[in-house]
Design a protein around this motif. Sequence first.
Motif, mmCIF file in Angstrom:
data_model
loop_
_atom_site.group_PDB
_atom_site.id
_atom_site.type_symbol
_atom_site.label_atom_id
_atom_site.label_comp_id
_atom_site.label_asym_id
_atom_site.label_seq_id
_atom_site.Cartn_x
_atom_site.Cartn_y
_atom_site.Cartn_z
ATOM 1 N N ALA A 70 0.820 -1.210 0.000
ATOM 2 C CA ALA A 70 0.000 0.000 0.000
ATOM 3 C C ALA A 70 0.855 1.261 0.000
ATOM 4 C CB ALA A 70 -0.925 -0.004 1.213
ATOM 5 N N ALA A 71 2.066 1.169 0.561
ATOM 6 C CA ALA A 71 2.874 2.375 0.807
ATOM 7 C C ALA A 71 3.127 3.252 -0.444
ATOM 8 C CB ALA A 71 4.163 2.012 1.523
ATOM 9 N N PRO A 72 3.628 2.779 -1.597
ATOM 10 C CA PRO A 72 4.170 1.449 -1.828
ATOM 11 C C PRO A 72 5.658 1.430 -1.515
ATOM 12 C CG PRO A 72 4.108 2.650 -3.901
ATOM 13 C CD PRO A 72 3.684 3.616 -2.823
ATOM 14 N N GLY A 73 6.136 0.241 -1.128
ATOM 15 C CA GLY A 73 7.557 0.086 -0.843
ATOM 16 C C GLY A 73 8.054 -1.244 -1.372
ATOM 17 N N VAL A 74 9.383 -1.409 -1.386
ATOM 18 C CA VAL A 74 9.975 -2.677 -1.832
ATOM 19 C C VAL A 74 10.365 -3.551 -0.635
ATOM 20 C CG1 VAL A 74 10.766 -1.805 -4.061
ATOM 21 C CG2 VAL A 74 12.271 -1.619 -2.060
ATOM 22 N N GLY A 75 10.249 -2.986 0.567
ATOM 23 C CA GLY A 75 10.556 -3.745 1.773
ATOM 24 C C GLY A 75 9.945 -3.063 2.975
ATOM 25 N N LEU A 76 9.768 -3.826 4.043
ATOM 26 C CA LEU A 76 9.252 -3.251 5.291
ATOM 27 C C LEU A 76 9.730 -4.121 6.441
ATOM 28 C CD1 LEU A 76 7.121 -0.980 6.309
ATOM 29 C CD2 LEU A 76 5.615 -2.957 6.658
#
Length: 168
Positions: free
Chosen positions: A45-51
Motif C-alpha cells: 500500500a505504501a508502496p515500498g519494496v521492503g518493510l
Amino acid sequence: MPYIREILTDGHPTLRRVAKRVNPKEIREPLFQQLIDDMFETMYAAPGVGLAAPQINVSKRLFVMDVHDDEHEPAVVINPKIEELGEEIELREGCLSVPGLVGEIVRFKRAAVSGLDRHGEKIRIEGEGLLAQCLQHEIDHLNGALYIDRAKNLRPAVTDEEKETAEA
Ligand code: ZN
C-alpha cells in the motif's frame, strides 16, 4: 483479512531500538501469521519494496520484501543473518519512515540473508542491485539504524528520478 498498519516515522523510539529475535515456536501462531500478512499489505500500500517489523511498531527481527524482479519472489525473512559481499558502491536511497527525502549511501553491491520463512523453514536469499540494497536497509532497521544516519547529500525528492527512488 490483512490490514494496513501505520508506518512509524523518524523520531519514534521503536525505530531506534534493536529488535528482538523471534522465538521459532511463535512463527506458526495465528497472530504472527497475521503480522506477516499485515506487513505485506502495508508494504504494497505504501508502496515500498521492503518493510521491517519495527516500522510498524513491532520490535521483532523480521522483514518482508518484494523488489519486483523476475528472479526473486516476495519473501518474509525471520531472524535474518546478513552476509555483505562484493565491493562497495554509492546508491541513492529512500525510506518509508523518512518520507520525502533521498540521499546517497555506500552499500555492498551484493548481499545474502539467511533466516526462517513463514513456515519456520530455513531460507537464503542472495542477489545484487536493488535486492542487495533492500536487504541491507532492512537489517539496519532491525538494528535501530536509519539510512539517514550515514547518508550524504540528504535532500527533498524533487526530480522525477528522485521521486521514483525505491523506499523500504
Ligand atoms: Zn526504511
